[in-house]
Design an enzyme around this catalytic site. Structure first.
Site, PDB file in Angstrom:
ATOM      1  N   GLU A  17     -11.435  -3.487  -3.268  1.00 14.41           N
ATOM      2  CA  GLU A  17     -10.630  -2.218  -3.539  1.00 14.41           C
ATOM      3  C   GLU A  17     -10.220  -2.674  -4.946  1.00 14.41           C
ATOM      4  OE1 GLU A  17      -7.073  -2.716  -0.644  1.00 14.41           O
ATOM      5  OE2 GLU A  17      -8.413  -4.475  -0.196  1.00 14.41           O
ATOM      6  N   HIS A  77       0.859  -1.452  -0.054  1.00 17.33           N
ATOM      7  CA  HIS A  77       0.189  -0.003  -0.042  1.00 17.33           C
ATOM      8  C   HIS A  77       0.709   1.096  -0.069  1.00 17.33           C
ATOM      9  CE1 HIS A  77      -3.548  -2.573   0.094  1.00 17.33           C
ATOM     10  NE2 HIS A  77      -3.485  -2.535   1.654  1.00 17.33           N
ATOM     11  N   HIS A  91      -9.823   1.857   0.425  1.00 19.03           N
ATOM     12  CA  HIS A  91      -9.603   0.710   1.324  1.00 19.03           C
ATOM     13  C   HIS A  91     -10.899   0.765   2.455  1.00 19.03           C
ATOM     14  CE1 HIS A  91      -8.108  -2.372   3.635  1.00 19.03           C
ATOM     15  NE2 HIS A  91      -7.073  -2.504   3.364  1.00 19.03           N
TER      16      HIS A  91
HETATM   17  C1  BGC Z   1      -4.610  -6.416   1.574  1.00 18.05           C
HETATM   18  C2  BGC Z   1      -4.679  -7.182   2.825  1.00 18.05           C
HETATM   19  C3  BGC Z   1      -3.834  -6.210   3.857  1.00 18.05           C
HETATM   20  C4  BGC Z   1      -4.994  -5.259   4.114  1.00 18.05           C
HETATM   21  C5  BGC Z   1      -4.370  -4.383   4.889  1.00 18.05           C
HETATM   22  C6  BGC Z   1      -5.653  -5.403   1.895  1.00 18.05           C
HETATM   23  O1  BGC Z   1      -5.689  -4.466   0.711  1.00 18.05           O
HETATM   24  O2  BGC Z   1      -5.398  -7.320   0.622  1.00 18.05           O
HETATM   25  O3  BGC Z   1      -3.650  -8.462   2.882  1.00 18.05           O
HETATM   26  O4  BGC Z   1      -3.771  -7.118   5.054  1.00 18.05           O
HETATM   27  O5  BGC Z   1      -4.982  -4.703   2.945  1.00 18.05           O
HETATM   28  O6  BGC Z   1      -5.495  -3.319   5.339  1.00 18.05           O
END
Ligand code: BGC
Length: 393
Positions: free
Chosen positions: A358, A146, A220
Protein backbone atom coordinates in the site's frame (compact mmCIF):
# COMPACT_ATOMS: atom_id res chain seq x y z
CA UNK A 1 -22.47 5.17 -12.02
CA UNK A 2 -23.70 8.35 -13.66
CA UNK A 3 -26.69 7.93 -15.96
CA UNK A 4 -25.99 8.21 -19.69
CA UNK A 5 -22.19 8.20 -19.30
CA UNK A 6 -20.25 6.76 -22.22
CA UNK A 7 -16.74 7.40 -23.51
CA UNK A 8 -16.11 10.20 -21.05
CA UNK A 9 -13.05 12.40 -21.44
CA UNK A 10 -10.59 12.19 -18.60
CA UNK A 11 -9.53 15.16 -16.57
CA UNK A 12 -7.09 12.90 -14.74
CA UNK A 13 -4.76 12.28 -17.68
CA UNK A 14 -4.32 15.98 -18.30
CA UNK A 15 -3.81 16.67 -14.59
CA UNK A 16 -1.10 14.05 -14.34
CA UNK A 17 0.71 15.18 -17.42
CA UNK A 18 1.03 18.52 -15.61
CA UNK A 19 2.31 16.78 -12.48
CA UNK A 20 5.31 15.67 -14.58
CA UNK A 21 4.74 11.94 -14.23
CA UNK A 22 6.83 9.58 -16.26
CA UNK A 23 5.33 7.81 -19.22
CA UNK A 24 4.55 4.16 -18.62
CA UNK A 25 5.16 3.20 -22.25
CA UNK A 26 7.26 0.08 -22.49
CA UNK A 27 6.54 -1.15 -18.96
CA UNK A 28 5.51 -4.80 -19.03
CA UNK A 29 5.71 -4.90 -22.81
CA UNK A 30 6.98 -8.45 -22.75
CA UNK A 31 3.34 -9.43 -22.19
CA UNK A 32 1.53 -7.44 -24.85
CA UNK A 33 -1.24 -9.35 -26.52
CA UNK A 34 -3.43 -8.12 -29.36
CA UNK A 35 -6.60 -7.57 -27.34
CA UNK A 36 -9.16 -4.95 -28.26
CA UNK A 37 -9.31 -2.73 -25.15
CA UNK A 38 -12.78 -2.31 -23.68
CA UNK A 39 -14.80 -1.33 -20.63
CA UNK A 40 -18.01 -3.25 -19.95
CA UNK A 41 -20.37 -2.22 -17.12
CA UNK A 42 -22.87 -4.58 -15.46
CA UNK A 43 -24.83 -4.68 -12.20
CA UNK A 44 -22.94 -6.51 -9.41
CA UNK A 45 -25.61 -6.54 -6.70
CA UNK A 46 -26.76 -4.33 -3.85
CA UNK A 47 -25.28 -3.23 -0.56
CA UNK A 48 -27.00 -4.11 2.71
CA UNK A 49 -28.65 -0.67 2.64
CA UNK A 50 -29.98 -1.19 -0.89
CA UNK A 51 -27.46 0.75 -3.01
CA UNK A 52 -26.85 -0.62 -6.49
CA UNK A 53 -23.24 -1.67 -7.14
CA UNK A 54 -21.75 -1.76 -10.66
CA UNK A 55 -19.05 -4.03 -11.98
CA UNK A 56 -16.60 -2.64 -14.54
CA UNK A 57 -14.62 -5.13 -16.58
CA UNK A 58 -11.52 -3.46 -18.00
CA UNK A 59 -9.87 -5.47 -20.76
CA UNK A 60 -6.43 -4.08 -21.44
CA UNK A 61 -4.81 -4.16 -24.88
CA UNK A 62 -1.84 -5.98 -23.30
CA UNK A 63 -3.87 -8.91 -21.99
CA UNK A 64 -4.56 -8.00 -18.35
CA UNK A 65 -8.25 -8.03 -17.36
CA UNK A 66 -9.62 -6.34 -14.23
CA UNK A 67 -13.03 -6.56 -12.58
CA UNK A 68 -13.65 -3.51 -10.43
CA UNK A 69 -16.75 -2.38 -8.50
CA UNK A 70 -17.89 1.10 -7.55
CA UNK A 71 -18.41 -0.10 -3.94
CA UNK A 72 -15.11 1.02 -2.40
CA UNK A 73 -13.43 0.97 -5.84
CA UNK A 74 -12.63 -2.64 -5.07
CA UNK A 75 -10.69 -4.84 -7.44
CA UNK A 76 -12.73 -8.04 -7.43
CA UNK A 77 -10.60 -10.02 -9.89
CA UNK A 78 -7.38 -9.33 -11.76
CA UNK A 79 -6.22 -11.74 -14.44
CA UNK A 80 -2.59 -11.63 -15.55
CA UNK A 81 -0.73 -14.15 -17.75
CA UNK A 82 1.99 -16.39 -16.37
CA UNK A 83 5.15 -17.03 -18.38
CA UNK A 84 3.30 -19.53 -20.60
CA UNK A 85 0.48 -17.07 -21.27
CA UNK A 86 -2.11 -18.71 -18.97
CA UNK A 87 -4.22 -16.06 -17.25
CA UNK A 88 -5.12 -16.46 -13.57
CA UNK A 89 -6.91 -14.28 -11.05
CA UNK A 90 -4.15 -13.07 -8.72
CA UNK A 91 -6.13 -11.01 -6.18
CA UNK A 92 -8.17 -11.81 -3.08
CA UNK A 93 -11.83 -10.80 -3.12
CA UNK A 94 -15.40 -12.05 -3.15
CA UNK A 95 -18.01 -12.88 -5.77
CA UNK A 96 -20.70 -10.69 -4.17
CA UNK A 97 -21.15 -7.50 -2.12
CA UNK A 98 -22.09 -9.51 1.00
CA UNK A 99 -18.63 -11.10 0.99
CA UNK A 100 -17.06 -7.68 1.48
CA UNK A 101 -19.69 -6.54 3.98
CA UNK A 102 -19.49 -9.68 6.09
CA UNK A 103 -15.94 -10.96 5.65
CA UNK A 104 -13.07 -8.67 4.68
CA UNK A 105 -14.04 -5.13 3.74
CA UNK A 106 -10.55 -4.00 2.78
CA UNK A 107 -9.90 -6.70 0.14
CA UNK A 108 -9.00 -4.91 -3.11
CA UNK A 109 -10.32 -1.62 -1.76
CA UNK A 110 -9.63 2.07 -1.93
CA UNK A 111 -8.85 3.38 1.53
CA UNK A 112 -9.59 6.84 2.92
CA UNK A 113 -9.63 9.36 4.34
CA UNK A 114 -6.54 8.06 6.09
CA UNK A 115 -4.76 4.86 5.10
CA UNK A 116 -3.40 2.92 8.09
CA UNK A 117 -3.52 3.96 11.76
CA UNK A 118 -3.99 7.11 13.81
CA UNK A 119 -2.97 6.56 17.44
CA UNK A 120 -5.82 6.70 19.99
CA UNK A 121 -8.05 7.95 17.15
CA UNK A 122 -7.10 11.54 17.78
CA UNK A 123 -4.97 14.35 16.39
CA UNK A 124 -4.65 18.10 16.85
CA UNK A 125 -4.67 20.42 13.86
CA UNK A 126 -4.31 24.21 14.01
CA UNK A 127 -4.94 24.04 17.77
CA UNK A 128 -8.13 22.00 17.57
CA UNK A 129 -8.41 18.39 18.73
CA UNK A 130 -10.31 15.93 16.54
CA UNK A 131 -11.67 12.53 17.56
CA UNK A 132 -12.04 9.61 15.17
CA UNK A 133 -13.81 6.24 15.53
CA UNK A 134 -11.68 3.61 17.29
CA UNK A 135 -12.02 0.50 15.14
CA UNK A 136 -8.82 -1.44 15.75
CA UNK A 137 -6.79 -2.49 18.78
CA UNK A 138 -3.55 -4.32 18.02
CA UNK A 139 -1.58 -5.16 21.15
CA UNK A 140 -4.50 -3.81 23.21
CA UNK A 141 -3.86 -0.21 22.05
CA UNK A 142 -6.92 1.35 20.38
CA UNK A 143 -6.53 3.34 17.17
CA UNK A 144 -8.45 4.48 14.12
CA UNK A 145 -7.67 2.29 11.10
CA UNK A 146 -8.21 3.01 7.40
CA UNK A 147 -10.53 6.01 7.80
CA UNK A 148 -12.84 4.75 10.57
CA UNK A 149 -15.98 2.64 10.82
CA UNK A 150 -17.36 3.65 7.45
CA UNK A 151 -14.40 4.67 5.37
CA UNK A 152 -14.15 5.08 1.61
CA UNK A 153 -13.95 1.28 1.35
CA UNK A 154 -17.56 1.02 2.52
CA UNK A 155 -18.97 3.74 0.25
CA UNK A 156 -20.56 3.41 -3.20
CA UNK A 157 -18.69 5.96 -5.34
CA UNK A 158 -19.98 7.74 -8.42
CA UNK A 159 -18.31 6.05 -11.38
CA UNK A 160 -17.89 6.32 -15.11
CA UNK A 161 -15.92 4.51 -17.79
CA UNK A 162 -12.78 6.08 -19.27
CA UNK A 163 -10.85 5.59 -22.46
CA UNK A 164 -7.90 7.43 -23.92
CA UNK A 165 -6.32 5.92 -27.03
CA UNK A 166 -5.81 2.22 -26.26
CA UNK A 167 -5.83 2.80 -22.50
CA UNK A 168 -9.08 2.07 -20.67
CA UNK A 169 -10.24 2.87 -17.17
CA UNK A 170 -12.82 3.87 -14.65
CA UNK A 171 -13.19 7.11 -12.76
CA UNK A 172 -14.53 7.17 -9.19
CA UNK A 173 -15.66 10.30 -7.40
CA UNK A 174 -17.09 11.00 -3.98
CA UNK A 175 -17.82 13.95 -1.78
CA UNK A 176 -17.08 13.21 1.87
CA UNK A 177 -19.00 15.71 4.05
CA UNK A 178 -17.44 17.93 6.72
CA UNK A 179 -17.10 15.81 9.87
CA UNK A 180 -17.27 12.47 8.04
CA UNK A 181 -15.81 9.87 10.46
CA UNK A 182 -14.61 12.78 12.61
CA UNK A 183 -12.41 14.40 9.94
CA UNK A 184 -12.71 18.14 9.30
CA UNK A 185 -13.66 19.67 5.95
CA UNK A 186 -15.71 18.58 2.97
CA UNK A 187 -13.35 16.45 0.92
CA UNK A 188 -13.99 15.94 -2.80
CA UNK A 189 -12.10 12.95 -4.10
CA UNK A 190 -11.43 11.59 -7.59
CA UNK A 191 -9.64 8.33 -8.24
CA UNK A 192 -8.94 7.05 -11.77
CA UNK A 193 -7.88 3.48 -12.51
CA UNK A 194 -6.21 3.01 -15.91
CA UNK A 195 -5.16 -0.17 -17.64
CA UNK A 196 -2.53 0.57 -20.28
CA UNK A 197 -1.47 -1.49 -23.34
CA UNK A 198 1.80 -2.13 -21.44
CA UNK A 199 -0.13 -3.95 -18.65
CA UNK A 200 0.21 -1.14 -16.15
CA UNK A 201 -2.58 -0.53 -13.65
CA UNK A 202 -2.17 3.17 -12.98
CA UNK A 203 -4.04 4.82 -10.11
CA UNK A 204 -4.41 8.60 -10.01
CA UNK A 205 -5.72 10.11 -6.78
CA UNK A 206 -6.92 13.69 -6.41
CA UNK A 207 -8.66 15.53 -3.58
CA UNK A 208 -9.60 19.06 -2.54
CA UNK A 209 -10.95 20.31 0.77
CA UNK A 210 -12.66 23.38 2.21
CA UNK A 211 -10.91 23.05 5.64
CA UNK A 212 -7.45 21.84 6.60
CA UNK A 213 -7.58 18.06 7.03
CA UNK A 214 -5.33 15.00 6.94
CA UNK A 215 -5.55 12.93 3.73
CA UNK A 216 -3.74 9.68 2.98
CA UNK A 217 -5.39 7.66 0.21
CA UNK A 218 -4.28 4.21 -0.81
CA UNK A 219 -5.30 0.90 -2.37
CA UNK A 220 -5.44 -2.29 -0.31
CA UNK A 221 -5.34 -4.97 -3.02
CA UNK A 222 -3.91 -8.33 -1.92
CA UNK A 223 -1.90 -10.28 -4.47
CA UNK A 224 -0.95 -13.90 -4.69
CA UNK A 225 1.02 -14.44 -7.88
CA UNK A 226 0.47 -18.18 -7.88
CA UNK A 227 -3.24 -17.40 -7.99
CA UNK A 228 -6.03 -16.63 -5.54
CA UNK A 229 -6.31 -19.35 -2.84
CA UNK A 230 -3.17 -21.08 -4.09
CA UNK A 231 -1.38 -21.12 -0.74
CA UNK A 232 0.80 -18.57 1.01
CA UNK A 233 2.90 -15.77 -0.42
CA UNK A 234 5.92 -16.72 1.72
CA UNK A 235 7.84 -17.96 -1.31
CA UNK A 236 7.32 -14.73 -3.31
CA UNK A 237 10.53 -12.72 -3.70
CA UNK A 238 10.21 -9.11 -2.63
CA UNK A 239 12.37 -6.07 -3.25
CA UNK A 240 11.68 -2.77 -1.49
CA UNK A 241 13.44 0.36 -2.69
CA UNK A 242 13.86 1.54 0.86
CA UNK A 243 16.92 1.80 3.11
CA UNK A 244 14.78 2.77 6.12
CA UNK A 245 11.50 1.87 7.82
CA UNK A 246 9.36 3.33 10.60
CA UNK A 247 9.47 1.02 13.65
CA UNK A 248 6.21 0.64 15.58
CA UNK A 249 5.08 0.04 19.15
CA UNK A 250 2.92 -2.96 20.03
CA UNK A 251 -0.14 -1.04 18.78
CA UNK A 252 1.48 -0.84 15.30
CA UNK A 253 1.87 2.91 15.71
CA UNK A 254 5.19 4.43 14.54
CA UNK A 255 7.50 5.38 17.39
CA UNK A 256 8.72 8.34 15.32
CA UNK A 257 12.09 6.74 14.61
CA UNK A 258 13.35 6.33 11.04
CA UNK A 259 15.45 3.16 11.33
CA UNK A 260 17.98 1.78 8.85
CA UNK A 261 17.01 -1.69 7.58
CA UNK A 262 20.59 -2.84 6.96
CA UNK A 263 21.38 -6.03 8.85
CA UNK A 264 17.74 -6.64 9.85
CA UNK A 265 14.96 -8.90 8.48
CA UNK A 266 13.47 -5.67 7.07
CA UNK A 267 16.24 -5.29 4.52
CA UNK A 268 14.59 -6.01 1.16
CA UNK A 269 16.96 -3.75 -0.77
CA UNK A 270 17.92 -6.94 -2.64
CA UNK A 271 15.29 -9.61 -3.44
CA UNK A 272 14.39 -11.87 -0.52
CA UNK A 273 11.78 -14.56 -0.14
CA UNK A 274 9.15 -13.12 2.19
CA UNK A 275 9.26 -16.18 4.44
CA UNK A 276 13.04 -16.41 4.69
CA UNK A 277 13.44 -14.28 7.84
CA UNK A 278 9.84 -13.94 9.02
CA UNK A 279 10.47 -16.13 12.08
CA UNK A 280 13.61 -14.25 13.13
CA UNK A 281 13.89 -13.23 16.76
CA UNK A 282 12.95 -9.60 16.18
CA UNK A 283 10.68 -7.36 18.25
CA UNK A 284 9.25 -5.58 15.19
CA UNK A 285 8.26 -8.90 13.61
CA UNK A 286 6.68 -9.93 16.91
CA UNK A 287 4.64 -6.72 17.10
CA UNK A 288 3.39 -7.14 13.52
CA UNK A 289 2.89 -10.92 13.74
CA UNK A 290 5.14 -10.81 10.65
CA UNK A 291 5.64 -7.95 8.21
CA UNK A 292 3.09 -5.16 8.68
CA UNK A 293 5.21 -2.02 8.53
CA UNK A 294 5.83 1.18 6.64
CA UNK A 295 9.04 1.45 4.66
CA UNK A 296 10.52 4.88 3.96
CA UNK A 297 11.10 4.91 0.23
CA UNK A 298 14.48 6.06 -1.05
CA UNK A 299 12.75 8.45 -3.44
CA UNK A 300 11.26 11.34 -1.49
CA UNK A 301 10.88 13.71 -4.46
CA UNK A 302 7.15 13.29 -5.13
CA UNK A 303 8.00 12.02 -8.63
CA UNK A 304 7.01 8.59 -9.87
CA UNK A 305 9.78 6.21 -8.72
CA UNK A 306 10.22 2.50 -8.04
CA UNK A 307 8.92 1.39 -4.64
CA UNK A 308 8.74 -2.41 -4.78
CA UNK A 309 9.07 -5.47 -7.00
CA UNK A 310 7.64 -8.96 -6.52
CA UNK A 311 8.64 -12.15 -8.36
CA UNK A 312 7.02 -15.58 -8.15
CA UNK A 313 9.34 -18.15 -9.65
CA UNK A 314 6.94 -21.01 -10.46
CA UNK A 315 4.63 -18.89 -12.63
CA UNK A 316 7.21 -16.27 -13.65
CA UNK A 317 4.85 -13.48 -12.64
CA UNK A 318 6.67 -10.26 -11.87
CA UNK A 319 5.29 -6.91 -10.73
CA UNK A 320 6.84 -3.54 -10.06
CA UNK A 321 5.18 -0.89 -7.91
CA UNK A 322 5.98 2.73 -8.76
CA UNK A 323 4.68 5.67 -6.79
CA UNK A 324 4.94 9.37 -6.09
CA UNK A 325 4.35 8.62 -2.38
CA UNK A 326 7.14 8.65 0.27
CA UNK A 327 6.14 5.36 1.94
CA UNK A 328 4.84 1.86 1.38
CA UNK A 329 3.08 -0.48 3.82
CA UNK A 330 4.13 -4.04 3.20
CA UNK A 331 1.60 -6.30 4.88
CA UNK A 332 1.91 -10.05 4.37
CA UNK A 333 -1.60 -11.05 5.46
CA UNK A 334 -0.77 -11.94 9.07
CA UNK A 335 -4.41 -11.53 10.11
CA UNK A 336 -5.76 -13.67 7.24
CA UNK A 337 -7.11 -17.10 8.18
CA UNK A 338 -8.54 -20.22 6.59
CA UNK A 339 -12.00 -19.11 7.80
CA UNK A 340 -12.22 -16.73 4.84
CA UNK A 341 -13.86 -18.28 1.76
CA UNK A 342 -12.17 -18.13 -1.63
CA UNK A 343 -13.88 -16.89 -4.79
CA UNK A 344 -13.43 -20.45 -6.03
CA UNK A 345 -16.22 -22.74 -4.83
CA UNK A 346 -15.23 -25.10 -2.04
CA UNK A 347 -11.91 -23.41 -1.28
CA UNK A 348 -10.75 -21.17 1.54
CA UNK A 349 -7.89 -18.71 1.91
CA UNK A 350 -5.10 -19.21 4.44
CA UNK A 351 -2.84 -17.35 6.85
CA UNK A 352 -0.55 -15.19 4.70
CA UNK A 353 -2.49 -16.10 1.58
CA UNK A 354 -1.95 -12.64 0.09
CA UNK A 355 0.34 -9.63 0.30
CA UNK A 356 -0.52 -5.95 0.18
CA UNK A 357 1.83 -3.18 -0.96
CA UNK A 358 0.00 0.00 0.00
CA UNK A 359 1.66 3.19 -1.21
CA UNK A 360 1.10 5.94 1.30
CA UNK A 361 2.33 8.64 3.66
CA UNK A 362 3.50 7.21 6.96
CA UNK A 363 0.96 5.93 9.49
CA UNK A 364 -0.05 8.35 12.26
CA UNK A 365 1.59 11.31 10.47
CA UNK A 366 -0.87 13.87 11.96
CA UNK A 367 0.74 13.06 15.34
CA UNK A 368 4.33 13.18 14.02
CA UNK A 369 5.31 16.69 12.92
CA UNK A 370 8.67 15.32 11.68
CA UNK A 371 7.05 12.99 9.13
CA UNK A 372 6.15 14.29 5.65
CA UNK A 373 2.91 16.22 6.12
CA UNK A 374 -0.47 14.70 5.25
CA UNK A 375 -2.36 17.96 5.83
CA UNK A 376 -4.32 19.21 2.83
CA UNK A 377 -5.35 22.85 3.00
CA UNK A 378 -8.08 24.71 1.08
CA UNK A 379 -6.81 25.88 -2.31
CA UNK A 380 -4.24 23.06 -2.58
CA UNK A 381 -4.82 19.90 -4.62
CA UNK A 382 -3.86 16.47 -3.25
CA UNK A 383 -2.39 14.47 -6.15
CA UNK A 384 -0.62 11.15 -6.03
CA UNK A 385 0.01 8.39 -8.56
CA UNK A 386 0.77 4.72 -8.09
CA UNK A 387 1.40 2.13 -10.78
CA UNK A 388 1.32 -1.64 -10.50
CA UNK A 389 3.26 -2.86 -13.55
CA UNK A 390 2.62 -6.49 -14.46
CA UNK A 391 4.94 -8.73 -16.42
CA UNK A 392 6.76 -12.05 -16.43
CA UNK A 393 10.38 -13.10 -16.11
C1 BGC B 1 -2.61 -2.92 7.92
C2 BGC B 1 -2.84 -4.15 8.77
C3 BGC B 1 -4.33 -4.39 8.82
C4 BGC B 1 -4.85 -4.55 7.44
C5 BGC B 1 -6.33 -4.72 7.45
C6 BGC B 1 -3.17 -3.15 6.57
O1 BGC B 1 -3.03 -1.99 5.83
O2 BGC B 1 -1.25 -2.63 7.82
O3 BGC B 1 -2.33 -3.98 10.05
O4 BGC B 1 -4.62 -5.52 9.57
O5 BGC B 1 -4.55 -3.42 6.68
O6 BGC B 1 -6.77 -5.21 6.24
Amino acid sequence: MKKGMRGVTCACVAALAMAGCQSDKGAGDNMSGGNEPSVVVKPFGKTRDGKLVHLYTLTGAGGVVMDVIDYGGKVVRLYTPDRTGVKTDITLGFNDVAGYEEQEKYFGSLIGRYGNRIANGTFTLDGKRYTLPLNNEPGGLPCSLHGGDKGFDATVWESEPLSEGRTVGVKFTLSSPDGDQGYPGKLDVTVCYWLTPGNVWRIEYEAVTDKATPVNLTQHVYFNFKGEAEGTILDHELTLFADHMTPVNKGLIPTGQIAPVKGTPFDFTTPWEIGARIKADDEQLRFGGGYDHNWVLNSQTGRLAPAAAVFEKTTGRYMEVWTTEPGIQFYCGNFLTDKVPSKQAGKNLCHRGGLALETQHYPDSPNHPDFPSTILRPGAVYKTVTEYRFGVK
